[in-house]
Design a protein around this motif. Structure first.
Motif, PDB file in Angstrom:
ATOM      1  N   ILE A 241      -3.596   9.985  -3.275  1.00 25.19           N
ATOM      2  CA  ILE A 241      -2.627  10.893  -4.092  1.00 25.19           C
ATOM      3  C   ILE A 241      -2.598  12.287  -3.171  1.00 25.19           C
ATOM      4  CG2 ILE A 241      -1.766  11.820  -6.041  1.00 25.19           C
ATOM      5  CD1 ILE A 241      -2.737   9.376  -7.338  1.00 25.19           C
TER       6      ILE A 241
ATOM      7  N   VAL B  20       0.923   8.466  -2.355  1.00 26.76           N
ATOM      8  CA  VAL B  20       1.901   9.454  -3.224  1.00 26.76           C
ATOM      9  C   VAL B  20       1.606  11.006  -2.845  1.00 26.76           C
ATOM     10  CG1 VAL B  20       2.331  10.164  -5.475  1.00 26.76           C
ATOM     11  CG2 VAL B  20       1.491   7.762  -5.108  1.00 26.76           C
TER      12      VAL B  20
ATOM     13  N   LEU C  25      -0.246   0.204  -9.054  1.00 25.72           N
ATOM     14  CA  LEU C  25       0.177  -0.015  -7.809  1.00 25.72           C
ATOM     15  C   LEU C  25      -1.145  -0.051  -7.044  1.00 25.72           C
ATOM     16  CD1 LEU C  25       2.562   3.488  -8.261  1.00 25.72           C
ATOM     17  CD2 LEU C  25       3.042   0.988  -8.514  1.00 25.72           C
TER      18      LEU C  25
ATOM     19  N   LYS D  81       0.850  -1.217  -0.216  1.00 28.90           N
ATOM     20  CA  LYS D  81       0.018   0.051   0.030  1.00 28.90           C
ATOM     21  C   LYS D  81       0.875   1.259   0.177  1.00 28.90           C
ATOM     22  CE  LYS D  81      -4.146  -1.745   1.826  1.00 28.90           C
ATOM     23  NZ  LYS D  81      -4.970  -2.077   3.104  1.00 28.90           N
ATOM     24  N   ILE D  82       0.435   2.124  -0.689  1.00 23.65           N
ATOM     25  CA  ILE D  82       1.274   3.311  -1.088  1.00 23.65           C
ATOM     26  C   ILE D  82       0.174   4.691  -0.701  1.00 23.65           C
ATOM     27  CG2 ILE D  82       3.128   2.408  -2.300  1.00 23.65           C
ATOM     28  CD1 ILE D  82       1.884   4.143  -4.512  1.00 23.65           C
TER      29      ILE D  82
ATOM     30  N   CYS E  33      -2.298   1.815  -4.778  1.00 26.81           N
ATOM     31  CA  CYS E  33      -2.282   3.433  -4.090  1.00 26.81           C
ATOM     32  C   CYS E  33      -3.530   3.554  -3.369  1.00 26.81           C
ATOM     33  CB  CYS E  33      -2.345   4.251  -5.233  1.00 26.81           C
ATOM     34  SG  CYS E  33      -1.862   5.991  -4.914  1.00 26.81           S
TER      35      CYS E  33
ATOM     36  N   ARG F 102      -1.772   9.078 -12.142  1.00 29.43           N
ATOM     37  CA  ARG F 102      -2.866   8.583 -11.700  1.00 29.43           C
ATOM     38  C   ARG F 102      -3.336   7.221 -12.562  1.00 29.43           C
ATOM     39  NH1 ARG F 102      -4.943  12.930  -8.331  1.00 29.43           N
ATOM     40  NH2 ARG F 102      -3.117  14.261  -8.627  1.00 29.43           N
TER      41      ARG F 102
ATOM     42  N   ALA G   9      -0.687   4.832 -11.220  1.00 26.95           N
ATOM     43  CA  ALA G   9      -1.287   4.483  -9.713  1.00 26.95           C
ATOM     44  C   ALA G   9      -2.527   3.515  -9.747  1.00 26.95           C
ATOM     45  CB  ALA G   9      -1.261   5.826  -8.986  1.00 26.95           C
TER      46      ALA G   9
END
Lengths: 354, 354
Positions: free
Chosen positions: B53, B26, B48, B23-24, B50, B41, B44
């Motif tokens: 953001i 940004v 990812l 999990k990220i 994500c 976007r 992501a």
């Protein structure tokens, strides 16, 4: 280290030896300052390279990023250099904030701990976790920051209020129950004495209790200081309590929240046939002896369930709820059903009535 | 690592491989977001895990504890777990704030850097120093926090304004002058091209320049990552500049302040007969080619002297002012007299007029 004469006694070399003429800033809890400030100031001016003493009205409400900023600003204005030392004198809140401030100050400065509460000595001062509360979450911002060292002086406990003493005993009970059966049995014999004398007598028992609690904590924490392993027996009592404390607007002291959590967790273990009823009964008897709470309006199934989701996130998806199996042995529950909690709470109510 | 196709190109595995479905959150500079947000976007959401953001209007003025709090609050609300990753996309300010936020978030979370400026790539992304400005002091609060990794994509530089480019070149000149003579000579031949094409051509030269600068920085920083040794050649240009930047209310970009500092420091070395006049002349010629400043109203003897006291404190009593001796060789001055500064500034004025 434990000292045999008062830490701020001018003739006591212990602290001066540890700080080695390096520049220091002292942050002292204002209650401690009122009681011991004169000794502290005399010692600081005659034995230490002290560039400033800041008093801090510590409370869980004050464990904020703003307080951390105040500490950092004070140190910057006092000219504390990068290789200076922050010295924290107080309870857990003071130690945690100063530790977090030291971790950030000039990107990392050393700090030294002089705990003045039982919790500070047996729990906070053993770990390397520094932090402040943030966004309604306990210790959400902070660092793992290793202190230069610390000095324990149990004389400070003499002036602690009763609820501070019982809160400290809760952390010792935690360690005894899961990690050191002899410590638990020592508390069964002498817990009430330690509570009523504020750890001043019997002196040998007080010292043994403190040493055993610290050593057991250290043995358990040492291989996992940075918590790469998220299953930790020392998290016993630290699942529901992380929710209870902020939910009570910090009216519940940390140690009392931990005590309530341990009670519920033990009852869950009894209901799950993991642990004997007898151990729960002994725990309740101990709570009575040292004025730890057996109930609280927030200890309800619905509210306790609320505590589990954020803790699961904190522990990366696994609940890892610590429950006792027998003295000196614990295990982890990964799930708790509402019915289990209902039954556990009814059990607590029954055994609480005696 | 440097990537050969745009980092946010859907088919480019580099970033997805590095972040491994963790999990990220940004945090992206708002200017970068305006230019590359759509690609970011899409990448992501498709490549990812994500959970949020956040755009951030980065500037040195915004490098504050408040911005750090915003980042932390955003991540908490997005539910970024303890083993999640902060991904910073932007220049030095964004990278530094996100690094400091990651260091504190849940007492330490990993972070990943995608620099979009030259300074971000060759300077900020090579080190482990995270921080925010505080109490009028640059990077006064922060941490040494090792990132999970980073990706350099020089395509981002194409959209940089001229003063960002020259600021980045200043950091590369610093590295070349003291650590890598070949890099300095490469800049003498191609600095102007790199500046006018925003590092897009000649491509091989741009790549060699970036790689050489990063490698030389890494070689120099690596044995002393935590700065136990406070004599650091990479502090060339970072003594007076630490004062100049806040004194200009951050109107001077970091790289320009560094350039002015290097100029004064080199002139001090020439005046002290430590370094040849010829090297100073070559430095000035390079500044002209890439539009770096040769003067500034704050570069006066009295104001520069003011810069020295706090730096001495920061470096524990030793000034350690880095000055060049010849290409690839530097030394340290421990004291600077007002008359020396007067003479050095007159020398700069003379060579500046050509």
């Amino acid at each position: 280290m434990h000292v045999s004469q008062p830490v701020f006694e001018l003739a006591n070399d212990a602290l001066a030896d540890k700080l080695q003429n390096r520049k220091i800033v002292v942050v002292v809890d204002s209650t401690v300052d009122a009681l011991y400030g004169e000794m502290l100031r005399a010692y600081a001016s005659q034995r230490l390279e002290c560039v400033g003493i800041k008093t801090f009205a510590a409370s869980e409400h004050m464990k904020t990023l703003e307080s951390l900023q105040d500490v950092v600003t004070f140190a910057a204005e006092a000219g504390l250099p990068r290789k200076g030392i922050f010295v924290a004198v107080g309870g857990g809140v003071t130690l945690d904030i100063v530790g977090a401030a030291a971790a950030m100050y000039r990107r990392g400065t050393e700090f030294f701990r002089i705990p003045t509460t039982v919790v500070g000595a047996v729990d906070v001062s053993v770990g390397i976790k520094q932090g402040v509360n943030f966004g309604g979450k306990k210790n959400f911002l902070g660092a793992f920051h290793v202190p230069l060292g610390g000095i324990n002086d149990p004389r400070f406990f003499a002036s602690l209020p009763r609820r501070e003493l019982s809160a400290g005993l809760a952390e010792i009970i935690k360690v005894g129950l899961l990690l050191d059966p002899s410590l638990f049995e020592l508390l069964e014999r002498h817990g009430e004495d330690l509570f009523t004398t504020a750890f001043q007598a019997p002196q040998s028992v007080a010292l043994e209790t403190m040493m055993r609690a610290e050593l057991a904590m250290m043995r358990e924490l040492q291989p996992n200081l940075w918590e790469h392993d998220l299953r930790r027996l020392v998290d016993f009592g630290h699942t529901f309590s992380s929710w209870l404390e902020p939910a009570s607007a910090y009216a519940l002291p940390h140690g009392h929240a931990v005590a309530l959590d341990m009670l519920v967790s033990t009852a869950l273990a009894v209901e799950a046939r993991l642990c004997s009823y007898e151990l729960l009964r002994r725990l309740v008897a101990m709570y009575r002896a040292v004025e730890l709470p057996l109930e609280h309006p927030l200890v309800r199934t619905s509210s306790l369930l609320e505590a589990l989701a954020p803790m699961r996130l904190h522990r990366e998806g696994a609940l890892n709820l610590v429950v006792p199996v027998e003295l000196g042995l614990g295990t982890y529950l990964q799930d708790v059903e509402p019915e289990q909690l209902d039954r556990a709470l009814r059990l607590v109510a029954r055994v609480g009535v005696r």
